[in-house]
Scaffold this active site. Structure first.
Site, mmCIF file in Angstrom:
data_model
loop_
_atom_site.group_PDB
_atom_site.id
_atom_site.type_symbol
_atom_site.label_atom_id
_atom_site.label_comp_id
_atom_site.label_asym_id
_atom_site.label_seq_id
_atom_site.Cartn_x
_atom_site.Cartn_y
_atom_site.Cartn_z
ATOM 1 N N CYS A 1 -64.935 -12.085 -10.526
ATOM 2 C CA CYS A 1 -64.257 -13.418 -9.494
ATOM 3 C C CYS A 1 -65.030 -13.582 -8.706
ATOM 4 C CB CYS A 1 -63.141 -12.860 -9.383
ATOM 5 S SG CYS A 1 -61.505 -12.903 -9.946
ATOM 6 N N GLN B 1 -59.632 -5.592 0.433
ATOM 7 C CA GLN B 1 -60.508 -4.255 -0.016
ATOM 8 C C GLN B 1 -60.623 -2.975 0.527
ATOM 9 O OE1 GLN B 1 -61.089 -3.517 -3.716
ATOM 10 N NE2 GLN B 1 -60.654 -5.616 -4.405
ATOM 11 N N ASP C 1 -60.891 -11.366 5.005
ATOM 12 C CA ASP C 1 -60.131 -10.981 3.635
ATOM 13 C C ASP C 1 -60.229 -9.433 3.585
ATOM 14 O OD1 ASP C 1 -59.237 -10.050 1.392
ATOM 15 O OD2 ASP C 1 -60.814 -11.987 0.213
ATOM 16 N N HIS D 1 -64.696 -13.377 -2.420
ATOM 17 C CA HIS D 1 -63.886 -13.456 -3.981
ATOM 18 C C HIS D 1 -63.300 -15.145 -4.024
ATOM 19 C CE1 HIS D 1 -60.544 -13.451 -6.195
ATOM 20 N NE2 HIS D 1 -61.534 -11.963 -7.146
ATOM 21 N N LYS E 1 -52.830 -3.465 -4.387
ATOM 22 C CA LYS E 1 -54.638 -2.403 -4.645
ATOM 23 C C LYS E 1 -53.924 -1.652 -2.802
ATOM 24 C CE LYS E 1 -57.442 -6.853 -4.392
ATOM 25 N NZ LYS E 1 -57.552 -7.111 -6.287
HETATM 26 N N1 C6P Z 1 -60.272 -8.450 -6.926
HETATM 27 C C1 C6P Z 1 -60.935 -7.339 -8.568
HETATM 28 O O1 C6P Z 1 -60.665 -6.671 -9.276
HETATM 29 P P1 C6P Z 1 -55.441 -10.602 -5.349
HETATM 30 O O2 C6P Z 1 -55.783 -11.451 -6.524
HETATM 31 O O3 C6P Z 1 -54.368 -11.903 -4.110
HETATM 32 O O4 C6P Z 1 -54.500 -10.067 -5.024
HETATM 33 O O5 C6P Z 1 -56.653 -10.611 -4.560
HETATM 34 C C2 C6P Z 1 -57.677 -11.343 -4.271
HETATM 35 C C3 C6P Z 1 -58.735 -10.444 -4.101
HETATM 36 C C4 C6P Z 1 -58.967 -10.737 -2.202
HETATM 37 N N2 C6P Z 1 -60.138 -10.740 -2.393
HETATM 38 C C5 C6P Z 1 -61.230 -9.621 -2.513
HETATM 39 C C6 C6P Z 1 -62.005 -9.081 -1.544
HETATM 40 C C7 C6P Z 1 -60.823 -9.701 -3.677
HETATM 41 O O6 C6P Z 1 -61.169 -8.407 -3.935
HETATM 42 C C8 C6P Z 1 -59.403 -9.955 -4.362
HETATM 43 C C9 C6P Z 1 -58.805 -9.210 -5.830
HETATM 44 C C10 C6P Z 1 -59.594 -8.240 -7.450
HETATM 45 O O7 C6P Z 1 -61.767 -7.225 -7.122
HETATM 46 C C11 C6P Z 1 -59.065 -8.783 -8.547
HETATM 47 S S1 C6P Z 1 -59.936 -10.670 -8.981
#
Ligand code: C6P
Length: 406
Positions: A364, A203, A200, A123, A226
């Site tokens: 992203c 997910q 990370d 991401h 999430k």
């Molecule tokens: N992915 C998606 O629709 P934040 O925005 O900080 O809560 O998470 C960022 C982020 C980082 N790593 C991974 C693997 C992610 O999936 C995400 C967030 C969302 O897939 C929003 S772009």
């Protein structure tokens, strides 16, 4: 205890809403999950009855919120199977947690000629902070390849880990491909070369049990929103030895031990990394979300969601002209696809009118999409409250939408 889907769904008020006079079918859970009533109640209860800034006051309300925040920290510790609550830092989310590590780690551990390793499926949040750190200190960002099916190329991973590499960062689960990476094995390989690892977990924590000690992760990050908690709260887990070694990130109240105009000394963990007033009510609500998940059981959630993903995958394969992006053997939560000759955006817009929320675009992960040579995908992503009936409805409407667009 069996998984009671009706009971689970009842706990989430938004699932009973309609959009365009159609029953909402929410399949955008990788972007954010919906909140159970128990989490919503904690937010309103705390603002109605207890709100007061933490770690500051001697009065009842402040003590109450301080205690509740530290109880939430303990819940996160136990949820991640971390050794100590002081290894849990509250952040705004995954993005902030990665930026915290990238900036503080690079300060003392990255210099000209060094390398940072990430993977092609990251991401933007796990690309850009490292890119910025590399630019600042003259280091190089190296990218590990993936196979066409979306699984990581482990040979490319091993080869990337030269003695110039100072840190490795990768997703536990890809938000676009759904690939579950062999995290434990990858950490073992990195550690055999004395390279620390950031995982990370944005997910993964909502879909699968995580044990940071068993994985031996140096850093593990995730976002509350999430995993059924509010937006604005997230977690950085760091091994104590690393968090002690890293310099503080932001300066301000709470992260200090004493301040004079000449010199400041810093607070102990975890507060050294929590400058300013944190989102303590968010943290308390994250604790409530973890309670909710644990009451159902993360193992139960995991196997129910696996069933949903298999069901959806088998069904979508019967629709002509669909190509699934991400076919790794081990997958979680996400079904991304493209359709020959049809733009993902058009599919998303037309599905929306039937009450179905999916995400379209590059999610992203632009470099990953560029590598596949596609502008974007349609992504259905699942949570514990989704049903086979919702998947049937998605497939029915998808066929209708495609017959309009092709
Ligand atoms: N992915 C998606 O629709 P934040 O925005 O900080 O809560 O998470 C960022 C982020 C980082 N790593 C991974 C693997 C992610 O999936 C995400 C967030 C969302 O897939 C929003 S772009």
């Amino acid at each position: 205890m069996s998984f009671d889907i009706a009971k689970v769904r009842k706990a989430f008020p938004i699932l009973h809403e309609q959009v365009y006079n159609k029953q909402l079918v929410y399949l955008d859970n990788a972007a954010t999950t919906q909140k159970p009533q128990s989490v919503i109640d904690v937010l309103s209860e705390y603002y109605q009855k207890y709100n007061s800034n933490i770690h500051r006051g001697v009065h009842f309300l402040s003590s109450h919120c301080t205690e509740a925040t530290e109880t939430a920290r303990k819940k996160v510790q136990l949820f991640l199977r971390a050794a100590h609550a002081r290894e849990i830092i509250f952040t705004r989310g995954t993005t902030e947690a990665i930026n915290l590590v990238a900036q503080t780690f690079s300060q003392d551990h990255l210099k000209k000629g060094d390398e940072v390793v990430i993977t092609r499926m990251e991401h933007h949040s796990n690309i850009v902070p490292w890119q910025m750190a590399c630019e600042r200190y003259g280091a190089k960002l190296k990218v590990v390849d993936i196979h066409k099916n979306g699984s990581l190329d482990l040979e490319s991973y091993e080869n990337a880990l030269t003695d110039k590499v100072k840190i490795v960062a990768f997703a536990h689960v890809s938000n676009t491909l759904g690939t579950i990476n062999p995290v434990k094995e990858m950490i073992e390989v990195a550690h055999s070369k004395n390279i620390p690892v950031l995982v990370d977990g944005a997910q993964s924590v909502q879909h699968t049990p995580v044990n940071v000690q068993d994985l031996d992760a140096d850093f593990y990050v995730f976002s509350g929103h999430k995993i059924y908690a509010p937006t604005g709260i997230g977690v950085l887990y760091g091994k104590e030895e690393w968090l002690e070694k890293l310099p503080p990130w932001q300066g301000g109240g709470e992260m200090i031990e004493s301040v004079t105009f000449e010199k400041t000394t810093y607070n102990e963990l975890p507060f050294k990394f929590e400058a300013g007033t944190p989102d303590y009510i968010g943290a308390i609500a994250l604790g409530a979300a973890i309670d909710f998940v644990e009451k159902i059981g993360i193992e139960q959630i995991s196997s129910y969601e696996d069933m949903l993903l298999r069901y959806a995958t088998d069904k979508i394969k019967t629709i002509e002209g669909i190509e699934i992006i991400g076919n790794a053997n081990r997958k979680s939560g996400v079904l991304s696809f493209v359709v020959d000759g049809v733009h993902p955006y058009d599919i998303g817009v037309l599905l929306d009118k039937t009450g179905i929320a999916v995400r379209t675009g590059n999610h992203c992960t632009q470099p990953l999409h560029d590598w596949y040579g596609i502008p974007g995908t349609v992504r259905a992503s699942f949570a514990m409250y989704n049903t086979k009936e919702e998947i049937d409805y998605l497939m029915e409407k998808l066929e209708q939408v495609l017959s309009m667009l092709r």
